[in-house]
Motif scaffolding. Structure first.
Motif, PDB file in Angstrom:
ATOM      1  N   GLU A 140      -0.909  -0.475   4.474  1.00 18.33           N
ATOM      2  CA  GLU A 140      -0.967   0.929   4.915  1.00 18.33           C
ATOM      3  C   GLU A 140      -1.626   1.831   3.868  1.00 18.33           C
ATOM      4  OE1 GLU A 140       2.781   2.501   6.277  1.00 18.33           O
ATOM      5  OE2 GLU A 140       1.996   4.542   6.415  1.00 18.33           O
ATOM      6  N   GLY A 141      -2.491   2.727   4.325  1.00 18.08           N
ATOM      7  CA  GLY A 141      -2.996   3.812   3.496  1.00 18.08           C
ATOM      8  C   GLY A 141      -3.708   3.360   2.237  1.00 18.08           C
ATOM      9  N   VAL A 142      -4.713   2.501   2.399  1.00 15.21           N
ATOM     10  CA  VAL A 142      -5.536   2.074   1.255  1.00 15.21           C
ATOM     11  C   VAL A 142      -7.009   2.241   1.649  1.00 15.21           C
ATOM     12  CG1 VAL A 142      -3.806   0.386   0.464  1.00 15.21           C
ATOM     13  CG2 VAL A 142      -5.689  -0.382   1.923  1.00 15.21           C
ATOM     14  N   GLY A 174       0.856  -1.189   0.000  1.00 16.91           N
ATOM     15  CA  GLY A 174       0.000   0.000   0.000  1.00 16.91           C
ATOM     16  C   GLY A 174       0.883   1.227   0.000  1.00 16.91           C
ATOM     17  N   LEU A 175       0.657   2.114   0.979  1.00 23.18           N
ATOM     18  CA  LEU A 175       1.498   3.306   1.094  1.00 23.18           C
ATOM     19  C   LEU A 175       2.796   2.889   1.808  1.00 23.18           C
ATOM     20  CD1 LEU A 175       0.485   6.727   2.718  1.00 23.18           C
ATOM     21  CD2 LEU A 175       2.754   6.002   2.026  1.00 23.18           C
ATOM     22  N   THR A 176       3.785   2.519   1.030  1.00 20.08           N
ATOM     23  CA  THR A 176       5.066   2.092   1.595  1.00 20.08           C
ATOM     24  C   THR A 176       5.972   3.332   1.672  1.00 20.08           C
ATOM     25  OG1 THR A 176       5.574   1.369  -0.651  1.00 20.08           O
ATOM     26  CG2 THR A 176       4.970  -0.327   0.932  1.00 20.08           C
ATOM     27  N   PRO A 177       6.269   3.822   2.897  1.00 22.18           N
ATOM     28  CA  PRO A 177       6.941   5.118   3.030  1.00 22.18           C
ATOM     29  C   PRO A 177       8.309   5.198   2.338  1.00 22.18           C
ATOM     30  CG  PRO A 177       5.943   4.488   5.104  1.00 22.18           C
ATOM     31  CD  PRO A 177       5.830   3.289   4.200  1.00 22.18           C
ATOM     32  N   SER A 204     -10.713   1.561   2.783  1.00 26.61           N
ATOM     33  CA  SER A 204     -11.186   0.502   3.691  1.00 26.61           C
ATOM     34  C   SER A 204     -11.752  -0.719   2.953  1.00 26.61           C
ATOM     35  CB  SER A 204     -12.233   1.062   4.653  1.00 26.61           C
ATOM     36  OG  SER A 204     -11.667   2.119   5.388  1.00 26.61           O
ATOM     37  N   PRO A 205     -12.525  -0.541   1.855  1.00 28.94           N
ATOM     38  CA  PRO A 205     -13.045  -1.736   1.173  1.00 28.94           C
ATOM     39  C   PRO A 205     -11.919  -2.628   0.626  1.00 28.94           C
ATOM     40  CG  PRO A 205     -14.243   0.229   0.480  1.00 28.94           C
ATOM     41  CD  PRO A 205     -13.074   0.710   1.283  1.00 28.94           C
ATOM     42  N   LEU A 206     -10.807  -2.012   0.208  1.00 28.06           N
ATOM     43  CA  LEU A 206      -9.666  -2.806  -0.268  1.00 28.06           C
ATOM     44  C   LEU A 206      -8.995  -3.528   0.907  1.00 28.06           C
ATOM     45  CD1 LEU A 206      -7.723  -3.778  -2.461  1.00 28.06           C
ATOM     46  CD2 LEU A 206      -6.463  -1.613  -2.217  1.00 28.06           C
ATOM     47  N   GLY A 207      -8.907  -2.838   2.047  1.00 30.19           N
ATOM     48  CA  GLY A 207      -8.362  -3.490   3.246  1.00 30.19           C
ATOM     49  C   GLY A 207      -9.140  -4.749   3.567  1.00 30.19           C
ATOM     50  N   GLU A 208     -10.457  -4.661   3.464  1.00 29.88           N
ATOM     51  CA  GLU A 208     -11.311  -5.820   3.752  1.00 29.88           C
ATOM     52  C   GLU A 208     -11.097  -6.918   2.714  1.00 29.88           C
ATOM     53  OE1 GLU A 208     -15.464  -4.934   4.203  1.00 29.88           O
ATOM     54  OE2 GLU A 208     -15.952  -7.053   4.591  1.00 29.88           O
ATOM     55  N   ARG A 209     -10.995  -6.532   1.438  1.00 29.36           N
ATOM     56  CA  ARG A 209     -10.815  -7.538   0.364  1.00 29.36           C
ATOM     57  C   ARG A 209      -9.520  -8.313   0.545  1.00 29.36           C
ATOM     58  NH1 ARG A 209     -10.793  -5.545  -5.674  1.00 29.36           N
ATOM     59  NH2 ARG A 209     -10.638  -7.705  -6.344  1.00 29.36           N
ATOM     60  N   VAL A 210      -8.438  -7.569   0.833  1.00 33.50           N
ATOM     61  CA  VAL A 210      -7.130  -8.217   1.004  1.00 33.50           C
ATOM     62  C   VAL A 210      -7.166  -9.139   2.228  1.00 33.50           C
ATOM     63  CG1 VAL A 210      -4.678  -7.804   1.517  1.00 33.50           C
ATOM     64  CG2 VAL A 210      -5.863  -6.361  -0.171  1.00 33.50           C
ATOM     65  N   THR A 211      -7.775  -8.653   3.301  1.00 39.80           N
ATOM     66  CA  THR A 211      -7.848  -9.453   4.538  1.00 39.80           C
ATOM     67  C   THR A 211      -8.586 -10.768   4.293  1.00 39.80           C
ATOM     68  OG1 THR A 211      -7.810  -7.419   5.831  1.00 39.80           O
ATOM     69  CG2 THR A 211      -8.598  -9.389   6.962  1.00 39.80           C
ATOM     70  N   ARG A 212      -9.661 -10.696   3.530  1.00 43.34           N
ATOM     71  CA  ARG A 212     -10.441 -11.916   3.240  1.00 43.34           C
ATOM     72  C   ARG A 212      -9.691 -12.851   2.298  1.00 43.34           C
ATOM     73  NH1 ARG A 212     -15.765 -11.728   4.870  1.00 43.34           N
ATOM     74  NH2 ARG A 212     -16.551  -9.648   5.347  1.00 43.34           N
ATOM     75  N   ALA A 213      -8.897 -12.265   1.377  1.00 44.99           N
ATOM     76  CA  ALA A 213      -8.234 -13.087   0.352  1.00 44.99           C
ATOM     77  C   ALA A 213      -7.016 -13.839   0.903  1.00 44.99           C
ATOM     78  CB  ALA A 213      -7.797 -12.193  -0.815  1.00 44.99           C
ATOM     79  N   LEU A 214      -6.424 -13.310   1.986  1.00 41.34           N
ATOM     80  CA  LEU A 214      -5.169 -13.889   2.474  1.00 41.34           C
ATOM     81  C   LEU A 214      -5.383 -14.853   3.646  1.00 41.34           C
ATOM     82  CD1 LEU A 214      -3.781 -11.979   0.542  1.00 41.34           C
ATOM     83  CD2 LEU A 214      -2.295 -11.211   2.393  1.00 41.34           C
ATOM     84  N   ASP A 215      -4.528 -15.880   3.704  1.00 45.98           N
ATOM     85  CA  ASP A 215      -4.534 -16.773   4.864  1.00 45.98           C
ATOM     86  C   ASP A 215      -3.733 -16.169   6.009  1.00 45.98           C
ATOM     87  OD1 ASP A 215      -5.950 -18.694   3.444  1.00 45.98           O
ATOM     88  OD2 ASP A 215      -4.102 -19.482   2.537  1.00 45.98           O
ATOM     89  N   VAL A 271      -2.603   8.103  -0.352  1.00 46.02           N
ATOM     90  CA  VAL A 271      -3.366   6.851  -0.293  1.00 46.02           C
ATOM     91  C   VAL A 271      -3.138   6.073  -1.582  1.00 46.02           C
ATOM     92  CG1 VAL A 271      -5.707   5.898  -0.175  1.00 46.02           C
ATOM     93  CG2 VAL A 271      -5.075   7.853   1.259  1.00 46.02           C
ATOM     94  N   GLN A 272      -2.939   4.770  -1.457  1.00 46.33           N
ATOM     95  CA  GLN A 272      -2.679   3.899  -2.608  1.00 46.33           C
ATOM     96  C   GLN A 272      -3.878   2.958  -2.827  1.00 46.33           C
ATOM     97  OE1 GLN A 272       0.401   4.166  -4.434  1.00 46.33           O
ATOM     98  NE2 GLN A 272       0.418   6.019  -3.174  1.00 46.33           N
ATOM     99  N   GLY A 273      -3.905   2.320  -3.976  1.00 46.36           N
ATOM    100  CA  GLY A 273      -4.897   1.263  -4.210  1.00 46.36           C
ATOM    101  C   GLY A 273      -6.277   1.760  -4.552  1.00 46.36           C
ATOM    102  N   ARG A 274      -6.368   3.030  -5.012  1.00 41.85           N
ATOM    103  CA  ARG A 274      -7.695   3.528  -5.419  1.00 41.85           C
ATOM    104  C   ARG A 274      -7.976   3.092  -6.851  1.00 41.85           C
ATOM    105  NH1 ARG A 274      -7.426   9.009  -2.095  1.00 41.85           N
ATOM    106  NH2 ARG A 274      -8.917   8.427  -0.492  1.00 41.85           N
ATOM    107  N   ALA A 275      -9.245   2.861  -7.189  1.00 39.72           N
ATOM    108  CA  ALA A 275      -9.706   2.495  -8.540  1.00 39.72           C
ATOM    109  C   ALA A 275      -8.914   1.291  -9.070  1.00 39.72           C
ATOM    110  CB  ALA A 275      -9.614   3.705  -9.465  1.00 39.72           C
ATOM    111  N   ASP A 276      -8.313   1.441 -10.275  1.00 36.38           N
ATOM    112  CA  ASP A 276      -7.637   0.302 -10.932  1.00 36.38           C
ATOM    113  C   ASP A 276      -6.482  -0.260 -10.110  1.00 36.38           C
ATOM    114  OD1 ASP A 276      -9.354   0.777 -12.918  1.00 36.38           O
ATOM    115  OD2 ASP A 276      -7.881   1.575 -14.358  1.00 36.38           O
ATOM    116  N   ALA A 277      -5.848   0.598  -9.315  1.00 38.48           N
ATOM    117  CA  ALA A 277      -4.670   0.157  -8.554  1.00 38.48           C
ATOM    118  C   ALA A 277      -5.031  -0.863  -7.476  1.00 38.48           C
ATOM    119  CB  ALA A 277      -3.983   1.363  -7.937  1.00 38.48           C
ATOM    120  N   ALA A 278      -6.331  -1.016  -7.181  1.00 32.87           N
ATOM    121  CA  ALA A 278      -6.743  -1.978  -6.154  1.00 32.87           C
ATOM    122  C   ALA A 278      -6.341  -3.399  -6.552  1.00 32.87           C
ATOM    123  CB  ALA A 278      -8.252  -1.897  -5.937  1.00 32.87           C
TER     124      ALA A 278
END
Ligand code: KIV
Length: 275
Positions: A192-194, A150-153, A196-207, A164-171
């Motif tokens: 970091e810095g994405v 995401g937002l990697t400093p 909230s809906p993308l945060g949820e998607r990634v959380t669900r997709a990963l073990d 903020v990263q991961g908006r629109a196509d970058a998701a």
């Protein structure tokens, strides 16, 4: 003067399999930065699961404009101090900028942070092919890795600021990077810095557990910079953070409130997230 708190209740040490069990059981994981032994003792006493010696120390301790000037030597120094304040809390340490320049340097840096300084995990930003190689090589040598997307400093110049990263196509890119770091062997992921809906998607997709910072309430856990959540970082407080010291009498109480609010799901709320 730093004095070890012998009255702290004994806790079972936090382990990588234990973090995976927490995700499976839906128990929230609490992570917080620390940069010295005294803060580490507070973090330990409050029952934080993971203490992170972040290269954010470049900004909040050294007063630099970014994390980029932080050296491996400095990371080893701060990690060694934090290790002295911990017993059950798992210690993770950041790989500083360019420590991932090639696999052999990443292994050297990982060996110093774990073998010399006492970390149990190293954090590494990004998912470029050479990073995936380093994640794999570290994991193969029994050094657990926390990936960071995401937002990697450390990519501040590439991004043109802390945006903020991961908006629109970058998701889709963030999601495929997350799957790639998991496939490479990462044990946990900081996102970091994405939105909230993308945060949820990634959380669900990963073990593996996903620890959010400005990634919404649905992540498996949360991380903050300790000076941000105490309200003492100079300048404007980031939207994703909250001043837990406000209205409380001590640093210990503020950290305990952060732990309680992450565990219960009270923090973060919608106002701390991005759309
Ligand atoms: O350096 C740091 O403190 C971090 C956290 C903000 C996740 O990377």
């Amino acid at each position: 003067m730093y004095v070890e708190n012998s009255s702290a209740p004994a806790r079972k040490p936090v382990t990588v399999p234990g973090l995976h069990a927490m995700k499976a059981e839906g128990r929230k994981i609490v992570m917080l930065t620390a940069y010295d032994a005294s803060f580490a003792a507070q973090v330990e006493h409050a029952g934080v699961d993971i203490a992170l010696v972040g290269d954010s120390l470049g900004m909040v301790v050294q007063g630099q404009r970014s994390t980029l000037p932080v050296t491996l030597e400095q990371m080893v120094y701060h990690t060694t101090m934090v290790a002295r304040g911990l017993s059950a809390t798992l210690l993770a340490a950041d790989m500083p900028f360019m420590a991932d320049r090639d696999v052999s340097y990443a292994l050297e840096a990982g060996a110093r942070l774990v073998g010399e300084a006492g970390a149990a995990m190293v954090k590494i930003e990004g998912a470029a092919p050479h990073i995936l190689e380093s994640i794999h090589a570290l994991t193969e040598r029994a050094i657990p890795v926390c990936a960071h997307l995401g937002l990697t400093p450390q990519s501040v110049h590439k991004f043109g600021g802390y945006k903020v990263q991961g908006r629109a196509d970058a998701a889709e890119r963030v999601l495929s990077e997350a799957l790639a770091v998991q496939q490479a062997g990462a044990s946990i992921l900081v996102l970091e810095g994405v939105p909230s809906p993308l945060g949820e998607r990634v959380t669900r997709a990963l073990d593996i557990p996903v620890i959010g910072i400005g990634a919404g309430p649905q992540c498996d856990g949360q991380v903050l910079v300790v000076y941000d959540m105490l309200g003492i970082t100079p300048g404007k407080r980031p939207k994703f953070s909250k001043d837990f010291l406000a209205g409380r009498g001590s640093v210990g109480e503020a950290i305990a409130a952060y732990v309680a609010d992450v565990r219960s799901g009270a923090f973060p709320s919608a106002e701390h997230g991005y759309n």
